[in-house]
Write a protein that holds these residues in place. Structure first.
Motif, PDB file in Angstrom:
ATOM      1  N   ALA A  31       0.830  -1.210   0.000  1.00 24.58           N
ATOM      2  CA  ALA A  31       0.000   0.000   0.000  1.00 24.58           C
ATOM      3  C   ALA A  31       0.860   1.254   0.000  1.00 24.58           C
ATOM      4  CB  ALA A  31      -0.935  -0.014   1.211  1.00 24.58           C
ATOM      5  N   ARG A  32       1.969   1.227   0.747  1.00 22.24           N
ATOM      6  CA  ARG A  32       2.859   2.392   0.774  1.00 22.24           C
ATOM      7  C   ARG A  32       3.486   2.641  -0.596  1.00 22.24           C
ATOM      8  NH1 ARG A  32       4.269   0.351   5.951  1.00 22.24           N
ATOM      9  NH2 ARG A  32       6.076  -0.755   5.063  1.00 22.24           N
TER      10      ARG A  32
ATOM     11  N   ASP B 216       0.796   4.183  -2.875  1.00 17.69           N
ATOM     12  CA  ASP B 216       0.525   5.582  -2.538  1.00 17.69           C
ATOM     13  C   ASP B 216       1.634   6.498  -3.037  1.00 17.69           C
ATOM     14  OD1 ASP B 216      -1.804   4.807  -1.305  1.00 17.69           O
ATOM     15  OD2 ASP B 216      -0.964   4.795   0.726  1.00 17.69           O
TER      16      ASP B 216
ATOM     17  N   GLU C 282       1.578   6.631  -6.930  1.00 18.90           N
ATOM     18  CA  GLU C 282       0.437   7.385  -7.472  1.00 18.90           C
ATOM     19  C   GLU C 282       0.724   8.877  -7.527  1.00 18.90           C
ATOM     20  OE1 GLU C 282      -3.009   6.298  -5.201  1.00 18.90           O
ATOM     21  OE2 GLU C 282      -3.491   4.596  -6.535  1.00 18.90           O
ATOM     22  N   LYS C 283       1.488   9.401  -6.575  1.00 22.07           N
ATOM     23  CA  LYS C 283       1.858  10.825  -6.607  1.00 22.07           C
ATOM     24  C   LYS C 283       2.687  11.138  -7.844  1.00 22.07           C
ATOM     25  CE  LYS C 283       1.825  11.211  -1.544  1.00 22.07           C
ATOM     26  NZ  LYS C 283       2.650  11.441  -0.329  1.00 22.07           N
TER      27      LYS C 283
ATOM     28  N   TYR D 257      -1.167  -4.458  -6.296  1.00 20.65           N
ATOM     29  CA  TYR D 257      -2.581  -4.192  -6.031  1.00 20.65           C
ATOM     30  C   TYR D 257      -3.243  -5.399  -5.364  1.00 20.65           C
ATOM     31  CZ  TYR D 257      -1.522  -0.341  -9.146  1.00 20.65           C
ATOM     32  OH  TYR D 257      -0.937   0.756  -9.724  1.00 20.65           O
TER      33      TYR D 257
ATOM     34  N   ARG E   9      -6.335  -3.853  -3.378  1.00 19.63           N
ATOM     35  CA  ARG E   9      -6.911  -2.723  -4.112  1.00 19.63           C
ATOM     36  C   ARG E   9      -7.208  -3.116  -5.555  1.00 19.63           C
ATOM     37  NH1 ARG E   9      -3.420   2.667  -2.315  1.00 19.63           N
ATOM     38  NH2 ARG E   9      -3.345   2.211  -0.065  1.00 19.63           N
TER      39      ARG E   9
END
Length: 468
Positions: free
Chosen positions: A246-247, A250, A253-254, A275, A280
């Motif tokens: 997840a980190r 995240d 995605e930036k 994912y 996700r």
């Protein structure tokens, strides 16, 4: 005098120039217009002439020169036993995460080939580290316009890269990328991400420096390291857990949003496994910019879903089955939820679909993709299923087979596999369209794979199809 190499013909295409010249499998092509041949790249460029002198050695050792005229763009029409006649250039590294070093013992020799050959990168999309490349290689890349290539970067910190690859020359990554650019080549890049090693700030640095090399750098893929139970390397590699994945998502995605704002494309992609690990949904289609690294598994799930949805829109599944019909669908554990969700979306009369996630006991349970399942693991899982006797049809993942050979990783043939199910039909499925048609119209579904070209085992643990 330079060493002589030869391309051994494995197949002559029907109606081809080669058939007209009466070439046959086993014939060796020694030279074209007196030019020595190292690989099919040399063959392709030499055959661009309109007047050809073809030096052939037949199976009995007899040589002859066949002279003929041809159209400029007319191909010879043969396939070779190997794309490189002078031997695959072997990898000079000993990476912490090398998948070939984690292959089970006593498997076929071809699975243990550690290739690092820029020619196979151009032809097949193999990822290369470039640690064994010198000036002559970059000169040839420029001369023959060998672009794009596929580069295993791993990280842009030179000291860390040399450490991870256990090769001093790996520290020259920036210089080698510059050499590619000077040779006029574009390239796709990959990072095998290892928790606590080249992630975090190191990954930020790699993304920043590779992105700065656009437009020569065409794309960047990040895939999580895979570890099998046969790994003996003393370095303590760590895989990503749910929170770690997840980190990564995240943070990436930036960068993806930044690149989309800068040039209207994502440029940077994550392997589907991130994912799945994080629980996700995979990104929408527009995130993948036309799927430039699909053969590397980037966007494979989204492409499969798209294929399914498009087929749904253009098909009529109203007929269903006259009587209750049970189809078992074999899959790797990672993608099983996706296969289940798609199957449940169907409203087909009398159809029961049972998803069969197969734990990979051969390589270890952390290896969870369908393409690395063995026949034995699949058979064991199917045999131990409750109500196995209700099975009336069986779907297996086509990526678990070598195309053109119908053989699993553990050397069981598809024919031997299907012999375990004498009363039902077994069919391989590749994409979403295959999956849809197999579930909704089993009687008319059949995957004819006889004309497919054999795949080549990659040291990044996947199969990719040669460019034809």
């Amino acid at each position: 005098m330079s060493k002589e190499y030869a391309g051994i013909i494995s197949r002559v295409n029907e109606g081809s120039l080669a058939e007209e010249l009466e070439l046959v499998p086993g014939d060796k092509i020694i030279a074209i217009n007196e030019q020595p041949l190292r690989d099919i790249i040399d063959v392709s460029f030499a055959m661009a002439d309109e007047e050809i002198d073809l030096t052939i050695e037949h199976a009995d050792g007899e040589r002859e020169i066949i002279s003929f005229d041809k159209d400029f763009d007319e191909e010879l029409g043969v396939e070779f036993e190997s794309a490189v006649f002078d031997g695959i250039r072997k990898c000079a590294n000993n990476c912490y995460f090398c998948f070939v070093n984690m292959i089970a013992p006593d498997m076929r020799d071809s699975l243990s080939i550690k290739d690092d050959d820029y020619r196979l990168s151009f032809l097949y999309g193999n990822f290369v580290t470039m640690t064994n490349m010198g000036p002559a290689d970059f000169k040839r890349i420029e001369q023959f316009h060998l672009s794009p290539l596929y580069v295993s970067v791993q990280c842009m910190n030179p000291e860390l890269r040399a450490q991870m690859l256990r090769c001093k020359g790996a520290a020259r990554i920036t210089e080698q990328l510059e050499n590619l650019e000077k040779a006029g080549a574009e390239y796709h890049t990959q990072i095998v991400l290892c928790a606590g090693l080249n992630d975090g700030e190191e990954l930020e640095r790699s993304i920043r420096e590779i992105a700065a090399r656009r437009p020569h750098a065409l794309s960047m893929a990040i895939v999580p390291v895979g570890i099998t139970k046969y790994r003996t390397d003393p370095y303590p590699l760590q895989q990503f857990d749910r929170e770690g994945a997840a980190r990564v998502i995240d943070m990436v995605e930036k960068w993806q949003k930044k690149f989309q704002q800068e040039e209207g494309r994502t440029f940077l992609y994550l392997g589907d496994e991130f994912y799945f690990l994080a629980g996700r949904e995979v990104p929408p289609t527009e995130f993948y910019d036309g799927f430039p690294q699909l053969d590397n598994g980037i966007g494979l799930t989204r492409s499969f879903i798209n294929d399914w949805n498009l087929t749904c829109q253009n098909s009529d599944m109203s007929n269903g089955y006259e009587e209750p019909f049970v189809i078992d669908v074999v899959t790797g554990t990672s993608v099983a939820p996706v296969m289940e969700k798609l199957a449940k979306s169907l409203q087909v009369k009398n159809l029961q679909v049972r998803i069969v996630p197969v734990e990979n006991k051969h390589f270890g349970s952390t290896v969870n993709v369908s393409g690395l399942l063995t026949a034995k693991d699949i058979l064991d899982t199917l045999a131990n299923m409750p109500e196995a006797d209700k099975r009336q049809a069986l779907i297996i993942p086509e990526p678990a087979l070598r195309a053109g050979e119908d053989i699993f990783l553990d050397d069981m043939t598809l024919q031997e596999f299907t012999a375990h199910f004498p009363n039902i039909r077994v069919e391989p499925v590749q994409g979403g369209a295959d999956y849809y048609h197999a579930l909704t119209d089993w009687a008319n579904y059949h995957k004819n794979r006889s004309g497919e070209t054999a795949y080549t085992w990659q040291s990044n643990a996947g199969y990719t199809k040669p460019v034809e």
